[in-house]
Scaffold this active site. Structure first.
Site, mmCIF file in Angstrom:
data_model
loop_
_atom_site.group_PDB
_atom_site.id
_atom_site.type_symbol
_atom_site.label_atom_id
_atom_site.label_comp_id
_atom_site.label_asym_id
_atom_site.label_seq_id
_atom_site.Cartn_x
_atom_site.Cartn_y
_atom_site.Cartn_z
ATOM 1 N N HIS A 56 3.382 -45.231 27.962
ATOM 2 C CA HIS A 56 4.177 -44.599 29.034
ATOM 3 C C HIS A 56 4.892 -43.360 28.530
ATOM 4 O O HIS A 56 5.807 -43.446 27.707
ATOM 5 C CB HIS A 56 5.202 -45.602 29.572
ATOM 6 N N HIS A 58 6.427 -39.352 29.899
ATOM 7 C CA HIS A 58 6.599 -38.185 30.774
ATOM 8 C C HIS A 58 6.773 -37.029 29.793
ATOM 9 O O HIS A 58 7.885 -36.770 29.313
ATOM 10 C CB HIS A 58 7.831 -38.315 31.660
ATOM 11 N N GLN A 61 9.612 -34.323 29.532
ATOM 12 C CA GLN A 61 10.993 -34.699 29.209
ATOM 13 C C GLN A 61 11.313 -34.508 27.721
ATOM 14 O O GLN A 61 12.476 -34.455 27.336
ATOM 15 C CB GLN A 61 11.280 -36.134 29.678
ATOM 16 N N TYR A 121 3.878 -37.005 37.183
ATOM 17 C CA TYR A 121 4.277 -36.816 38.583
ATOM 18 C C TYR A 121 4.667 -35.393 38.939
ATOM 19 O O TYR A 121 5.006 -35.104 40.095
ATOM 20 C CB TYR A 121 5.401 -37.777 38.974
ATOM 21 N N HIS A 207 4.721 -44.375 41.974
ATOM 22 C CA HIS A 207 5.867 -44.134 41.085
ATOM 23 C C HIS A 207 6.775 -45.340 40.937
ATOM 24 O O HIS A 207 7.177 -45.709 39.834
ATOM 25 C CB HIS A 207 6.692 -42.932 41.574
ATOM 26 N N ARG A 210 10.559 -47.734 45.166
ATOM 27 C CA ARG A 210 11.437 -46.836 45.917
ATOM 28 C C ARG A 210 10.654 -45.694 46.546
ATOM 29 O O ARG A 210 10.978 -45.221 47.629
ATOM 30 C CB ARG A 210 12.473 -46.195 44.981
ATOM 31 N N GLU A 235 14.101 -51.250 37.064
ATOM 32 C CA GLU A 235 14.709 -50.701 35.854
ATOM 33 C C GLU A 235 16.229 -50.706 35.940
ATOM 34 O O GLU A 235 16.912 -50.809 34.924
ATOM 35 C CB GLU A 235 14.197 -49.259 35.651
ATOM 36 N N HIS A 269 9.058 -51.096 32.474
ATOM 37 C CA HIS A 269 10.453 -51.560 32.309
ATOM 38 C C HIS A 269 10.613 -53.028 32.731
ATOM 39 O O HIS A 269 10.869 -53.860 31.888
ATOM 40 C CB HIS A 269 11.477 -50.682 33.048
ATOM 41 N N ASP A 320 8.192 -43.011 26.984
ATOM 42 C CA ASP A 320 8.850 -42.662 28.243
ATOM 43 C C ASP A 320 9.472 -41.262 28.238
ATOM 44 O O ASP A 320 8.775 -40.273 28.377
ATOM 45 C CB ASP A 320 9.873 -43.755 28.574
HETATM 46 C C1 NGQ Z 1 10.898 -40.819 35.783
HETATM 47 N N1 NGQ Z 1 12.217 -42.235 34.362
HETATM 48 O O1 NGQ Z 1 10.090 -40.869 36.691
HETATM 49 O O2 NGQ Z 1 10.883 -39.946 34.900
HETATM 50 C C2 NGQ Z 1 11.950 -41.889 35.699
HETATM 51 C C3 NGQ Z 1 13.207 -41.405 36.373
HETATM 52 C C4 NGQ Z 1 13.102 -42.308 38.684
HETATM 53 C C5 NGQ Z 1 12.591 -43.466 34.062
HETATM 54 N N2 NGQ Z 1 12.608 -44.338 34.999
HETATM 55 C C6 NGQ Z 1 13.053 -41.096 37.800
HETATM 56 N N3 NGQ Z 1 12.918 -43.804 32.836
HETATM 57 O O3 NGQ Z 1 12.851 -43.426 38.256
HETATM 58 O O4 NGQ Z 1 13.396 -42.115 39.869
HETATM 59 ZN ZN ZN Z 2 8.913 -43.571 33.259
#
Ligand code: NGQ
Ligand code: ZN
Length: 453
Positions: A56, A58, A61, A121, A207, A210, A235, A269, A320
């Site tokens: 995992h 991104h 980041q 994303y 994603h 939510r 998470e 998570h 992550d």
């Molecule tokens: C993300 N990161 O998509 O990068 C998420 C934050 C979210 C983590 N969850 C954004 N660690 O979950 O809305």
């Molecule tokens: Zn993530």
């Protein structure tokens, strides 16, 4: 056929002293022979491990690591961090994204990861419109992986809403948003790009519960009946509360009531899974994708890993947010979190077993399943993905076999990874990725411009 002789190797059958690998033109191991070093064959000293999957990431980041560590005026939380992240993401162009991803992938290789699951994303242009090629930024991640030589399972993300009940997305999310038709077009280009790369693979990533309605989730999984499916779930406590308020069920319960969880699934998570949800994930054979360093950094809370592993639940690790890219630190944090929670030592290993070895084996298998990698390990048929630890360092003095892994994970063994091979090609030499200087210089320019502005 190439040959490599390994002085010491961790194979599926255990540690072996002196094995010669034959590596086919496809980068896979064609034979493993236990013997003393033959003349004229390149020799890997130290201890060689199979490369670990990082399930995992991104990648972008990585560019903001260390920039969100100043206390704010109101309570800092995951959600205030996310606002910061949305601002950062708003500033990146395709070249920037590729440059930062290449830097992250260089660092992953140096850490001993040989495949990354990119949960991707960031799809749209800065104004929220798709690029002329909707898979533009997907392709950039495959290009970054190709430049660094590591494997990638590209997991383009379907993202449509800001909260449960199909809430409209907010402005900070404009670069992520798609409808199902738009996503199908994007996924077509993304999967073509991934398949054109010898070490590329493809899956999908709704994603989170939510960001996707139940109806969209059902249709999405129907559109892609094969390959890995990853989702962020449970998470944050607020996410569980919002889900209960909207649906009367917890997020993993709701997921399991919407789709059939099975071995395609990787639940990222799963921090606040309750006992019933943990049992359901274990029964399904789904992988829980733990990202211990990021989960600590974001103040997520504690996954009940002792209970989950006691049910033979499958786990893997991910970097992550890429705040600190280190496989050994990730494994140590995974275990230490459980020690904090359970007030026990060697919390995740069965009686008599090494913790380092137990976690390494679990995350090799779980990460491989989650990324759809097939055969893994130093064995016939698996790709020649090799991580050589320099056991001459004092951290390894008098260490044998599993104690080498324990000393790598828990000991003072910084910079122990000396060489890394992916598909039989050396990408890390002397602890440094062979393309680090150029990739680092390019990323530095990007970061100076984007952050300096
Ligand atoms: C993300 N990161 O998509 O990068 C998420 C934050 C979210 C983590 N969850 C954004 N660690 O979950 O809305
Ligand atoms: Zn993530």
């Amino acid at each position: 056929m190439d040959k490599l002789h390994l002085d010491k190797a961790l194979t599926p059958a255990g540690w072996r002293d002196g094995v010669t690998l034959t590596i086919g033109g496809d980068g896979r191991i064609a034979s493993v022979v236990q013997e003393s070093a033959p003349a004229g064959v390149a020799r890997l000293r130290g201890a060689t491990l199979p490369g670990l999957p990082n399930l995992h990431s991104h990648a972008f980041q990585r560019g903001m690591a260390g920039l969100t560590e100043v206390a704010g005026n109101s309570d800092d939380s995951f959600w205030t961090w996310r606002d910061w992240m949305y601002r950062f993401v708003g500033a990146l162009d395709p070249d920037d994204v590729e440059a930062i991803a290449a830097l992250a992938y260089v660092e992953m290789a140096e850490a001993g990861y040989t495949t990354v699951g990119e949960f991707h994303y960031l799809h749209n242009d800065r104004d929220g419109r798709p690029y002329a090629d909707p898979a533009e930024l997907s392709r950039r991640h495959v290009a970054a992986a190709g430049e660094t030589g590591i494997g990638i399972t590209l997991l383009p993300v379907f993202y449509a809403h800001s909260g449960f009940g199909g809430a409209a997305p907010n402005d900070g999310q404009r670069r992520f948003i798609n409808d199902l038709d738009g996503f199908a077009r994007l996924a077509e280009g993304a999967s073509a790009a991934a398949r054109a790369y010898a070490r590329g693979g493809f899956g999908i990533a709704p994603h989170s519960m939510r960001a996707v309605t139940r109806d969209e989730l059902t249709r999405l999984v129907g559109l892609f009946p094969e390959g890995p499916v990853h989702i962020h779930v449970s998470e944050q406590v607020k996410e569980v509360e919002d889900c209960l308020a909207a649906h009367g069920r917890r997020p993993i319960e709701l997921l399991g009531d919407t789709v059939a969880l099975d071995t395609r699934w990787c639940l990222i998570h799963a921090t606040h899974a309750d006992a019933g949800e943990r049992a359901a994930m274990a029964r399904a054979g789904a992988v829980v994708g733990l990202c211990p360093v990021t989960e600590a950094n974001l103040g997520d809370g504690l996954f009940e890993g002792v209970d989950f592993c006691a049910q033979a639940g499958r786990i893997g690790i991910g970097t992550d947010s890429n705040v600190a890219i280190s496989a050994s630190a990730e494994l140590a944090m995974l275990e230490y979190a459980q020690r904090f929670g359970s007030r026990r030592r060697n919390a995740l290993a069965p009686r008599g077993a090494s913790t380092g070895r137990t976690l390494f084996d679990a995350c090799l298998a779980g990460g491989g399943q989650a990324l759809g990698l097939g055969a893994q390990g130093i064995a016939v048929g698996a790709p020649a993905d090799l991580v050589v630890l320099d056991t001459d360092g004092i951290a390894f003095a008098a260490r044998k076999d599993d104690a080498i892994l324990d000393s790598w994970v828990f000991g003072p063994s910084r910079d122990a990874v000396r060489e890394v091979y992916v598909s039989g090609r050396r990408v890390v030499d002397g602890g440094r990725h062979v393309k680090r200087p150029a990739i680092e210089a390019r990323a530095r320019k990007v970061l100076e411009r984007v952050i300096g502005a």
